[in-house]
Design a protein around this motif. Structure first.
Motif, mmCIF file in Angstrom:
data_model
loop_
_atom_site.group_PDB
_atom_site.id
_atom_site.type_symbol
_atom_site.label_atom_id
_atom_site.label_comp_id
_atom_site.label_asym_id
_atom_site.label_seq_id
_atom_site.Cartn_x
_atom_site.Cartn_y
_atom_site.Cartn_z
ATOM 1 N N ASP A 170 2.253 1.649 -3.427
ATOM 2 C CA ASP A 170 1.229 1.658 -4.476
ATOM 3 C C ASP A 170 1.480 0.519 -5.463
ATOM 4 O O ASP A 170 1.451 0.707 -6.686
ATOM 5 C CB ASP A 170 1.218 3.014 -5.203
ATOM 6 N N ARG A 171 1.774 -0.653 -4.909
ATOM 7 C CA ARG A 171 2.075 -1.829 -5.727
ATOM 8 C C ARG A 171 0.897 -2.799 -5.662
ATOM 9 O O ARG A 171 0.410 -3.128 -4.583
ATOM 10 C CB ARG A 171 3.337 -2.520 -5.217
ATOM 11 N N ARG A 172 0.436 -3.252 -6.824
ATOM 12 C CA ARG A 172 -0.717 -4.147 -6.890
ATOM 13 C C ARG A 172 -0.330 -5.543 -6.418
ATOM 14 O O ARG A 172 0.727 -6.056 -6.761
ATOM 15 C CB ARG A 172 -1.251 -4.220 -8.322
ATOM 16 N N ASN A 212 1.252 0.321 -16.155
ATOM 17 C CA ASN A 212 0.143 1.266 -16.363
ATOM 18 C C ASN A 212 0.009 1.689 -17.822
ATOM 19 O O ASN A 212 -0.243 2.855 -18.139
ATOM 20 C CB ASN A 212 0.308 2.501 -15.471
ATOM 21 N N ARG A 258 0.828 -1.205 0.000
ATOM 22 C CA ARG A 258 0.000 0.000 0.000
ATOM 23 C C ARG A 258 0.861 1.254 0.000
ATOM 24 O O ARG A 258 0.562 2.235 -0.704
ATOM 25 C CB ARG A 258 -0.934 -0.005 1.213
ATOM 26 N N TYR A 259 1.929 1.253 0.776
ATOM 27 C CA TYR A 259 2.842 2.402 0.770
ATOM 28 C C TYR A 259 3.477 2.613 -0.606
ATOM 29 O O TYR A 259 3.655 3.751 -1.053
ATOM 30 C CB TYR A 259 3.953 2.199 1.809
ATOM 31 N N ARG A 305 1.426 -3.585 -14.611
ATOM 32 C CA ARG A 305 2.437 -2.990 -13.732
ATOM 33 C C ARG A 305 3.124 -1.779 -14.337
ATOM 34 O O ARG A 305 3.748 -1.000 -13.627
ATOM 35 C CB ARG A 305 3.450 -4.061 -13.345
#
Length: 316
Positions: A69-71, A146, A66-67, A144
């Motif tokens: 911003d990784r799926r 985007n 979450r920190y 990954r």
């Protein structure tokens, strides 16, 4: 002495960008201390409060994602539908097509028909696995990085006009007509390009050329009529009892001649049978005939029963 908080922060920082570790460490420690203080103020001792807070925060790897911003999913919702549709489309015909081609080539080049069938099935499974792997890999990379797919946005004009409970879809009809068209085209094609070399130049037809005097044109006419049935089914939107009756008659009109011709050794080209020594050994030709006859009967029975069941459901 290393505390649980120290260990938790260290585990979290392993998976975050190095440039942000100091910032995240400060922020995370402050959040943990505030949560512990809140529990301590409610009467919990410090050790119990610390353990409860860290348990509530959850897996450090998940928090780190979450920190950063990784799926944490392979294919996310933005790309999932495009991935699923493309994968289903490719798997619907590519493995089977390649498997049939490889099996036919193996059968014409060798003398082991069973091995040819096994090679075709093995190739189809391998192709299916490769398609699933590479399509998924490509979409995972797109996810990954985007990368925009620039697909047209969905709008209400794309909603189907027919009833929601339509039993016969356009996709099913197109697939059935496509298969029938290939089958119809193959009957004359095999007379010239069967891929079974003759002793001299050219190819040996798989089916007896004498059948062109009546039986093959009749079978082609039945297949063309079946194309018309598929169109009628789509226009009706569902199986009806008259369509079931026509389907049964067309199945019989195709299956009975094929079974009779195969059972009386009139379906296959005699020169083709003589070309492969293994067909003349023992009861190999009888075995091939039995496989063709049984397969034809099973296919006709399945298709007929399936149409009856669907017509019955449509009336309820």
């Amino acid at each position: 002495m290393t505390t649980l908080t120290d260990r938790y922060v260290a585990a979290t920082l392993r998976s975050v960008p190095a440039a942000r570790r100091a910032e995240i460490a400060t922020e995370l420690r402050a959040s943990i201390e505030d949560m512990i203080d809140g529990r301590s103020a409610a009467g919990e001792d410090a050790a119990t409060a610390e353990r409860a807070v860290l348990t509530e925060l959850g897996d450090p790897a998940q928090l780190a994602a979450r920190y950063a911003d990784r799926r944490l999913q392979l294919i996310g919702p933005t790309y999932y539908l495009a991935w699923e549709r493309l994968l289903k489309l490719l798997l619907s015909f590519v493995p089977a097509t390649v498997g049939v081609i490889v099996g036919l080539l193996a059968a014409t080049d060798g003398e082991n028909v069973g091995g040819a069938v096994g090679e075709g099935i093995s190739t189809a499974l391998t192709v299916a696995v490769q398609i699933a792997f590479w399509v998924t890999l490509v979409f995972a990379v797109l996810e990954r990085t985007n990368t925009p797919l620039d697909l047209p946005a969905w709008n209400v004009d794309q909603l189907p006009e027919g009833p929601v409970d339509r039993q016969i879809t356009l996709t099913d009809t197109a697939a059935a007509i496509g298969f029938l068209a290939l089958f119809i085209a193959y009957l004359p094609l095999q007379h010239f390009r069967s891929f079974v070399p003759a002793d001299g130049e050219g190819n040996l037809p798989i089916l007896d050329p004498a059948l062109w005097s009546f039986w093959l044109p009749s079978l082609i006419a039945v297949l063309v009529a079946t194309v018309g049935l598929e169109i009628a089914k789509y226009r009706a939107g569902r199986w009806t009892w008259p369509l079931v009756a026509v389907n049964g008659l067309l199945n019989l009109a195709f299956a009975v001649p094929v079974i009779w011709l195969m059972s009386t050794d009139r379906l296959l080209n005699p020169d083709l049978v003589a070309r492969f020594d293994w067909l003349g050994e023992g009861r190999n030709l009888d075995t091939v005939a039995a496989v063709v006859v049984v397969s034809t009967i099973l296919i006709v029975l399945w298709d007929t029963v399936d149409s009856v069941v669907k017509a019955y459901r449509a009336r309820r």
